[in-house]
Design an enzyme around this catalytic site. Structure first.
Site, PDB file in Angstrom:
ATOM      1  N   ARG A 109      24.401  -4.584  46.958  1.00 38.87           N
ATOM      2  CA  ARG A 109      23.502  -3.732  47.895  1.00 38.87           C
ATOM      3  C   ARG A 109      22.319  -3.449  47.106  1.00 38.87           C
ATOM      4  NH1 ARG A 109      26.049  -5.684  51.398  1.00 38.87           N
ATOM      5  NH2 ARG A 109      27.489  -4.661  52.673  1.00 38.87           N
ATOM      6  N   GLN A 122      17.542  -1.943  55.583  1.00 42.93           N
ATOM      7  CA  GLN A 122      17.466  -3.110  56.121  1.00 42.93           C
ATOM      8  C   GLN A 122      17.015  -3.073  57.731  1.00 42.93           C
ATOM      9  OE1 GLN A 122      20.329  -5.711  53.100  1.00 42.93           O
ATOM     10  NE2 GLN A 122      20.896  -5.518  55.126  1.00 42.93           N
ATOM     11  N   HIS A 174      18.848 -10.585  54.237  1.00 48.26           N
ATOM     12  CA  HIS A 174      20.462 -10.470  54.153  1.00 48.26           C
ATOM     13  C   HIS A 174      21.150 -11.487  54.576  1.00 48.26           C
ATOM     14  CE1 HIS A 174      23.914  -7.321  53.378  1.00 48.26           C
ATOM     15  NE2 HIS A 174      24.265  -8.660  53.289  1.00 48.26           N
ATOM     16  N   ASN A 177      34.042 -13.183  53.920  1.00 49.23           N
ATOM     17  CA  ASN A 177      32.657 -13.962  53.429  1.00 49.23           C
ATOM     18  C   ASN A 177      32.608 -14.263  51.866  1.00 49.23           C
ATOM     19  OD1 ASN A 177      31.883 -11.468  52.951  1.00 49.23           O
ATOM     20  ND2 ASN A 177      30.387 -11.323  54.622  1.00 49.23           N
TER      21      ASN A 177
HETATM   22  N1  LIG Z   1      25.299 -10.067  50.618  1.00 47.57           N
HETATM   23  C1  LIG Z   1      26.370 -10.280  51.198  1.00 47.57           C
HETATM   24  O1  LIG Z   1      26.236 -10.996  52.309  1.00 47.57           O
HETATM   25  C2  LIG Z   1      27.440  -9.499  50.956  1.00 47.57           C
HETATM   26  C3  LIG Z   1      27.620  -8.386  50.019  1.00 47.57           C
HETATM   27  N2  LIG Z   1      28.939  -8.087  50.046  1.00 47.57           N
HETATM   28  C4  LIG Z   1      28.884  -6.884  48.939  1.00 47.57           C
HETATM   29  O2  LIG Z   1      29.669  -7.181  47.537  1.00 47.57           O
HETATM   30  C5  LIG Z   1      30.780  -6.011  47.441  1.00 47.57           C
HETATM   31  C6  LIG Z   1      32.090  -6.560  46.702  1.00 47.57           C
HETATM   32  O3  LIG Z   1      32.619  -7.475  47.718  1.00 47.57           O
HETATM   33  P1  LIG Z   1      34.229  -8.121  47.243  1.00 47.57           P
HETATM   34  O4  LIG Z   1      34.125  -8.594  45.906  1.00 47.57           O
HETATM   35  O5  LIG Z   1      34.691  -8.760  48.598  1.00 47.57           O
HETATM   36  O6  LIG Z   1      34.647  -6.643  47.149  1.00 47.57           O
HETATM   37  P2  LIG Z   1      36.132  -6.250  46.296  1.00 47.57           P
HETATM   38  O7  LIG Z   1      36.390  -4.844  46.585  1.00 47.57           O
HETATM   39  O8  LIG Z   1      37.068  -7.164  46.340  1.00 47.57           O
HETATM   40  O9  LIG Z   1      35.744  -6.113  44.676  1.00 47.57           O
HETATM   41  C7  LIG Z   1      34.904  -5.073  44.269  1.00 47.57           C
HETATM   42  C8  LIG Z   1      34.965  -4.819  42.736  1.00 47.57           C
HETATM   43  O10 LIG Z   1      34.307  -3.768  42.457  1.00 47.57           O
HETATM   44  C9  LIG Z   1      35.317  -2.932  41.366  1.00 47.57           C
HETATM   45  N3  LIG Z   1      34.488  -1.693  41.325  1.00 47.57           N
HETATM   46  C10 LIG Z   1      34.320  -0.777  42.409  1.00 47.57           C
HETATM   47  N4  LIG Z   1      33.632   0.473  41.609  1.00 47.57           N
HETATM   48  C11 LIG Z   1      33.525   0.191  40.595  1.00 47.57           C
HETATM   49  C12 LIG Z   1      32.801   0.931  39.513  1.00 47.57           C
HETATM   50  N5  LIG Z   1      32.226   2.200  39.690  1.00 47.57           N
HETATM   51  N6  LIG Z   1      32.858   0.402  38.222  1.00 47.57           N
HETATM   52  C13 LIG Z   1      33.375  -0.715  38.010  1.00 47.57           C
HETATM   53  N7  LIG Z   1      34.083  -1.608  38.938  1.00 47.57           N
HETATM   54  C14 LIG Z   1      33.866  -1.191  40.066  1.00 47.57           C
HETATM   55  C15 LIG Z   1      36.371  -3.011  42.067  1.00 47.57           C
HETATM   56  O11 LIG Z   1      37.354  -2.462  41.186  1.00 47.57           O
HETATM   57  C16 LIG Z   1      36.532  -4.405  42.574  1.00 47.57           C
HETATM   58  O12 LIG Z   1      37.156  -5.163  41.672  1.00 47.57           O
HETATM   59  C17 LIG Z   1      30.760  -5.483  48.848  1.00 47.57           C
HETATM   60  O13 LIG Z   1      31.368  -4.137  48.582  1.00 47.57           O
HETATM   61  C18 LIG Z   1      29.591  -5.634  49.533  1.00 47.57           C
HETATM   62  O14 LIG Z   1      28.760  -4.526  49.116  1.00 47.57           O
HETATM   63  C19 LIG Z   1      29.968  -8.497  50.328  1.00 47.57           C
HETATM   64  C20 LIG Z   1      29.991  -9.522  51.318  1.00 47.57           C
HETATM   65  C21 LIG Z   1      28.831 -10.297  51.717  1.00 47.57           C
END
Ligand SMILES: NC(=O)C1=CN([C@@H]2O[C@H](COP(=O)(O)OP(=O)(O)OC[C@H]3O[C@@H](n4cnc5c(N)ncnc54)[C@H](O)[C@@H]3O)[C@@H](O)[C@H]2O)C=CC1
Length: 490
Positions: A396, A425, A444, A258
């Site tokens: 989140r 949630q 959400h 997504n």
């Molecule tokens: N509201 C919604 O419907 C949705 C929310 N999400 C949220 O979005 C988040 C991100 O999703 P994606 O981009 O697909 O994940 P992803 O794994 O592709 O990207 C996450 C990025 O955050 C970086 N990261 C992690 N910890 C870090 C830190 N301490 N400091 C700096 N950078 C850090 C990682 O290096 C990575 O590049 C998910 O984990 C989820 O919580 C995801 C999909 C749907």
């Protein structure tokens, strides 16, 4: 030490196929939970078949009952024998045949007296329960529990609305045709909830971030049969990942399912906040007309500085979508992007988060919730943001200090806060973000568009299929594997 649980029953059944033929509820392995629970006296003779609303004692009919059954429905018994012997596809057909035979036998028995009808019904019920039991206890049969938001009156409005409990990801027929038990519920919280009834014997849990089933360390401890958690979506912070790793569980999600949905939604929220859209909409609904009340703080996005904190799959898509708006784009992440991708997006890397934040007119979060990111935006960090900053948080809710956001929105230090993620949630009625000024919050929703639902449903089905076959998942989907957390969660 990490206990490893056997994933996928293909290997499992091969190892002990003979044993399984004779005693279908046992794997023959010393580490098998089924065997252990049987030794503890919870074997099939006392097992109960749970459905969402009823609990039927499930047992193999006694020899006397079998003879009675044989007399009443000889075709059914031969179908049952056939069912036991043949492979999966043939077994499915035999099950259907046995059920049809039961119904036909009932219909053609010419019963006139109520006593005979009762006898016949008893036999039929016994036969169906036996069939159900065999389906549960057949080699490799799994109990799979899905926890999704309820669709209610909207459930039937779109055949592709598979993300709700009623839609059940569109995998019920497939799972049941393979002899698995599939329980779906939205009732996930509190000691008396439906989920609690299945914790002790479920093999697979399918939670979704949109209606998170919180899999705490305490629940994991009680989930003796649990092997696999597949998140229908992205973000598995509803699982205590360390406890899951220690228990040898596999946790996976449908990575990438997504990302487009969220990036588009973030772009919408950035524009809604920049243009001060919501107060204008409210005026119209309330029969008002006051241009000044909107215009005094409505801006163009062009020329503004937008920074994304976290720049993985969603963050990069957002930057690509923002590029035509001619903003100054910044990003902070653990990892710097390839120079080619940096050129493509035109975004500049900021190694130091606290150096980036004061430059931003708009801050967007694109991080997972981890021990390192929890509460990242506390009072002190928010104080470093530009006065009037706009924040979009679809990552989140717990990335934010809830009260610090309320205070900053109330004082105007945060000029607008929008997002779709909360903790917990569903957000309780008294959650302070519902009532703070300058907010444009929603439930959400961003990652659960119909397109996203179809993608994550397909991803869940693919992983279940691999699990049944004992195959690996796509590597990017693993959050916990063999006792190890994915790198960004460590
Ligand atoms: N509201 C919604 O419907 C949705 C929310 N999400 C949220 O979005 C988040 C991100 O999703 P994606 O981009 O697909 O994940 P992803 O794994 O592709 O990207 C996450 C990025 O955050 C970086 N990261 C992690 N910890 C870090 C830190 N301490 N400091 C700096 N950078 C850090 C990682 O290096 C990575 O590049 C998910 O984990 C989820 O919580 C995801 C999909 C749907």
């Amino acid at each position: 030490m990490v206990k490893k649980k056997t994933l996928g029953f293909a290997k499992h059944t091969n190892r002990a196929s003979e044993e399984l033929t004779r005693r279908p509820w046992r794997c023959g392995g010393g580490r098998c939970r089924g065997c252990r629970s049987r030794r503890r006296g919870a074997g099939p003779s006392t097992a109960r078949v749970e459905t969402s609303s009823v609990s039927i004692p499930a047992r193999i009919p006694s020899p006397i009952e079998q003879t009675q059954l044989e007399r009443a429905f000889p075709e059914l018994i031969s179908s049952l024998e056939f069912y036991k012997k043949e492979r999966e596809r043939e077994r499915e057909m035999a099950m259907k045949r046995a059920a049809t035979t039961t119904i036909q036998a009932l219909a053609s028995s010419g019963i006139s007296s109520s006593t005979r009808r009762l006898h016949c019904l008893r036999y039929a019920l016994c036969a169906l329960v036996s069939l159900h039991y065999i389906a549960q206890a057949s080699p490799g049969s799994k109990k799979i529990v899905g926890v999704f938001y309820r669709g209610n009156e909207y459930a039937s409005m779109n055949p592709n609305f598979v993300g709700c409990a009623e839609g059940a990801l569109g995998i019920r027929d497939w799972l049941e045709s393979k002899g698995h038990q599939y329980i779906v519920t939205d009732d996930k919280d509190g000691p008396d909830c439906e989920l609690e009834k299945h914790i002790h014997d479920m093999h697979v849990l399918i939670p979704t971030p949109f209606h998170p089933a919180y899999l705490t360390a305490e629940r994991i401890k009680r989930a003796k049969n649990l092997q696999l958690v597949v998140t229908a979506g992205i973000g598995s912070d509803h699982v205590d990942l360390k406890a899951a790793a220690a228990a040898g569980l596999t946790v996976a999600e449908v990575t990438g399912s997504n990302t487009v949905s969220v990036a588009e939604d973030q772009l919408m929220r950035i524009l809604i906040l920049t243009r001060n859209f919501l107060p204008g909409y409210r005026q119209v609904v309330n029969g008002e007309w006051n241009v000044a009340a909107i215009a005094y703080r409505a801006y163009d996005l062009e020329g503004k500085t937008v920074g994304t904190v976290g720049c993985g799959r969603i963050g990069r898509l957002l930057l690509q979508r923002l590029k035509p708006f001619n903003c100054n784009l910044l990003y902070h992440d653990r990892i710097k992007m390839d120079p080619e991708l940096e050129n493509q997006t035109g975004a500049k890397f900021e190694e130091d988060l606290d150096a980036m934040l004061p430059k931003c007119d708009v801050v967007v979060t694109n991080l997972p919730l981890t021990e390192k990111t929890k509460g990242m935006f506390d009072k002190d960090r928010i104080a470093k943001l530009k006065k009037g900053v706009l924040i979009v948080n679809n990552s989140r809710g717990a990335l934010m200090d809830t009260q610090a956001v309320v205070d900053a929105c109330s004082s105007g230090h945060i000029g607008g806060y929008s997002g779709d993620v909360w903790y917990p949630q569903p957000a309780p009625k008294d959650h302070p973000w519902r009532y703070m000024p300058n907010q444009a919050m929603t439930p959400h929703i961003s990652g659960t568009t119909i397109d996203a639902q179809l993608r994550y449903a397909a991803g869940v089905k693919d992983m279940l299929d691999r699990y049944f076959k004992g195959e690996e998942f796509p590597p990017q989907n693993y959050i916990v594997k063999e006792g190890e957390l994915a790198s960004q969660y460590r």
